[in-house]
Design an enzyme around this catalytic site. Sequence first.
Site, PDB file in Angstrom:
ATOM      1  N   TYR B 106      10.853  39.603  18.022  1.00  0.00           N
ATOM      2  CA  TYR B 106       9.512  39.247  17.558  1.00  0.00           C
ATOM      3  C   TYR B 106       8.555  40.415  17.735  1.00  0.00           C
ATOM      4  O   TYR B 106       8.635  41.152  18.723  1.00  0.00           O
ATOM      5  CB  TYR B 106       8.953  38.084  18.382  1.00  0.00           C
ATOM      6  CG  TYR B 106       9.531  36.734  18.065  1.00  0.00           C
ATOM      7  CD1 TYR B 106       9.027  35.978  17.011  1.00  0.00           C
ATOM      8  CD2 TYR B 106      10.543  36.193  18.845  1.00  0.00           C
ATOM      9  CE1 TYR B 106       9.526  34.712  16.743  1.00  0.00           C
ATOM     10  CE2 TYR B 106      11.050  34.919  18.575  1.00  0.00           C
ATOM     11  CZ  TYR B 106      10.540  34.190  17.525  1.00  0.00           C
ATOM     12  OH  TYR B 106      11.035  32.948  17.264  1.00  0.00           O
ATOM     13  N   TYR B 145      18.798  35.058  18.663  1.00  0.00           N
ATOM     14  CA  TYR B 145      18.472  35.881  19.844  1.00  0.00           C
ATOM     15  C   TYR B 145      18.684  35.075  21.115  1.00  0.00           C
ATOM     16  O   TYR B 145      18.631  33.844  21.103  1.00  0.00           O
ATOM     17  CB  TYR B 145      17.041  36.420  19.761  1.00  0.00           C
ATOM     18  CG  TYR B 145      15.956  35.365  19.683  1.00  0.00           C
ATOM     19  CD1 TYR B 145      15.470  34.753  20.836  1.00  0.00           C
ATOM     20  CD2 TYR B 145      15.406  34.984  18.470  1.00  0.00           C
ATOM     21  CE1 TYR B 145      14.470  33.784  20.769  1.00  0.00           C
ATOM     22  CE2 TYR B 145      14.419  34.022  18.379  1.00  0.00           C
ATOM     23  CZ  TYR B 145      13.954  33.427  19.541  1.00  0.00           C
ATOM     24  OH  TYR B 145      12.982  32.470  19.465  1.00  0.00           O
ATOM     25  N   ARG B 155      19.109  31.130  20.663  1.00  0.00           N
ATOM     26  CA  ARG B 155      18.439  30.349  19.622  1.00  0.00           C
ATOM     27  C   ARG B 155      19.150  30.557  18.289  1.00  0.00           C
ATOM     28  O   ARG B 155      19.405  31.697  17.903  1.00  0.00           O
ATOM     29  CB  ARG B 155      16.976  30.781  19.438  1.00  0.00           C
ATOM     30  CG  ARG B 155      15.986  30.537  20.565  1.00  0.00           C
ATOM     31  CD  ARG B 155      15.838  29.116  21.038  1.00  0.00           C
ATOM     32  NE  ARG B 155      15.903  28.044  20.042  1.00  0.00           N
ATOM     33  CZ  ARG B 155      14.900  27.626  19.293  1.00  0.00           C
ATOM     34  NH1 ARG B 155      13.731  28.177  19.361  1.00  0.00           N
ATOM     35  NH2 ARG B 155      15.068  26.605  18.454  1.00  0.00           N
ATOM     36  N   HIS B 158      15.872  30.740  13.184  1.00  0.00           N
ATOM     37  CA  HIS B 158      14.877  29.698  12.897  1.00  0.00           C
ATOM     38  C   HIS B 158      13.554  30.329  12.504  1.00  0.00           C
ATOM     39  O   HIS B 158      13.276  31.484  12.834  1.00  0.00           O
ATOM     40  CB  HIS B 158      14.667  28.779  14.105  1.00  0.00           C
ATOM     41  CG  HIS B 158      14.086  29.492  15.297  1.00  0.00           C
ATOM     42  ND1 HIS B 158      14.865  30.219  16.162  1.00  0.00           N
ATOM     43  CD2 HIS B 158      12.813  29.621  15.747  1.00  0.00           C
ATOM     44  CE1 HIS B 158      14.097  30.750  17.099  1.00  0.00           C
ATOM     45  NE2 HIS B 158      12.844  30.409  16.868  1.00  0.00           N
ATOM     46  N   HIS B 160       9.398  29.269  12.634  1.00  0.00           N
ATOM     47  CA  HIS B 160       8.392  28.309  13.115  1.00  0.00           C
ATOM     48  C   HIS B 160       7.460  27.941  11.969  1.00  0.00           C
ATOM     49  O   HIS B 160       7.058  28.825  11.198  1.00  0.00           O
ATOM     50  CB  HIS B 160       7.574  28.919  14.246  1.00  0.00           C
ATOM     51  CG  HIS B 160       8.379  29.253  15.458  1.00  0.00           C
ATOM     52  ND1 HIS B 160       8.478  28.403  16.535  1.00  0.00           N
ATOM     53  CD2 HIS B 160       9.131  30.335  15.764  1.00  0.00           C
ATOM     54  CE1 HIS B 160       9.256  28.964  17.457  1.00  0.00           C
ATOM     55  NE2 HIS B 160       9.662  30.136  17.026  1.00  0.00           N
TER      56      HIS B 160
END
Lengths: 206, 240
Positions: B106, B145, B155, B158, B160
Amino acid sequence: MPQKLDYLRETASQTAGPYVHIGLAPGAAGFDIYGQELGRDIAGPNARGERIRVEGLVIDGMGSPVKDALVEVWQANADGHYAHPEGGGPVEEGFRGWGRVITDFETGEWGFDTVKPGAVMGRNGRMMAPHINLWIVSRGINIGLNTRMYFSDEEQSNAVDPVFNLIEWEHRRATLIAQRSDRDGIPVYRFDIRLQGDNETVFFDI
Amino acid sequence: MKPAEYYQRDRTLHPPALTPDYKTTTARSPRYSLISLQNSVSEITGPTFGHSDIDPLDNDLVRNYAKDADPVGERIILHGRVLDENARPVPNTLVEIWQANASGRYRHKKDSYLGALDPNFGGCGRVLTDENGYYFFRTIKPGAYPWRNWVNSWRPAHIHVSVFGSAFVQRLITQLYFEGDPLIPHCPIVKTIPDPDAIEQLIARLDLNATIPLDAIAYKFDIVLRGRRSTLFENRLEGN
């Protein structure tokens, strides 16, 4: 088999995660991308009424400040009208009544400037005391938490507020009242949100 | 027209507050029951947005942060509709997304994962639905990740998603997953949802008809917000 009710089902909620800022407040994540970030100016320049500041912490079950939360604010103007077609009446030009704030990564403090809302017409013609609606999301919160903030200097209207009085445990009502003080001539309301533990804030299923 | 109420939220398909396998919920979950509140004007209203709030490029994550080249990774189109429980489109509503890049990293000053940052990828976008509730984004498929929950928690890929709807009661943040991802059934956050059908509803489906040949694979993801009764009548205050 009886006939089917052909409704859809609401999409399930998931946690906003630790990096909610990227999507909703990218400046806080450390980069500029949009021409404007939304939700920074709640009342706008033309709103009538008393200019106030609201501050607080989001506190977890171990008593620690939550440092990665995002709080959304939804409020009426000083006349008790929301900026929405069904909001009860007109609002000032530029009054949105919606805001978005994050908790400080170091201290967990959050805060915003706005105008104090007026009383709002509630169900069955019963007036609701001035209040600000809040929605809290963060890592570890599986579905956004809804609460209301009422004002310590509105004792009389709080006492007859229909939502307030719905809370059977009278001592828990105090968790919804922001305490007023004065700082350099500006009224500051303190509102700590406790997710868990002693004095857990009242949250609503709306 | 007088306002009418929204359908009660069916909390059996949402995750409960306390889900110990997703460890962060342990200290962040309220322990008392929520107080049930019938809708008032405070709940049936919500912020409205217009095209002056956003820029036309905001829904193109391939371009909206690109400096001197396109971002690295699998180019995808993400599209679908925002509907309510009555299957009616929700028009002119704000949809915001954020995600990791193709490496699973991120762009956030708190993310220290060793996956590479992509100088040309910001990782967020936003758009207003059209009059039919339709929206689309162009982006890069995010990578999986690791995260510190169990020692070996990963995870699934995905994105959000944050949606407003037309009332504060409809406010929703969720995550979409991708069809066929083998990590989905292992994820403690996915498993916070008790209802298997509700999990399926979070999995975007490969949509070959909407792919752009020689360019981008498409996934379709519809979002359902709470439904609403019809107009309120004096002798039926809650609406029909």
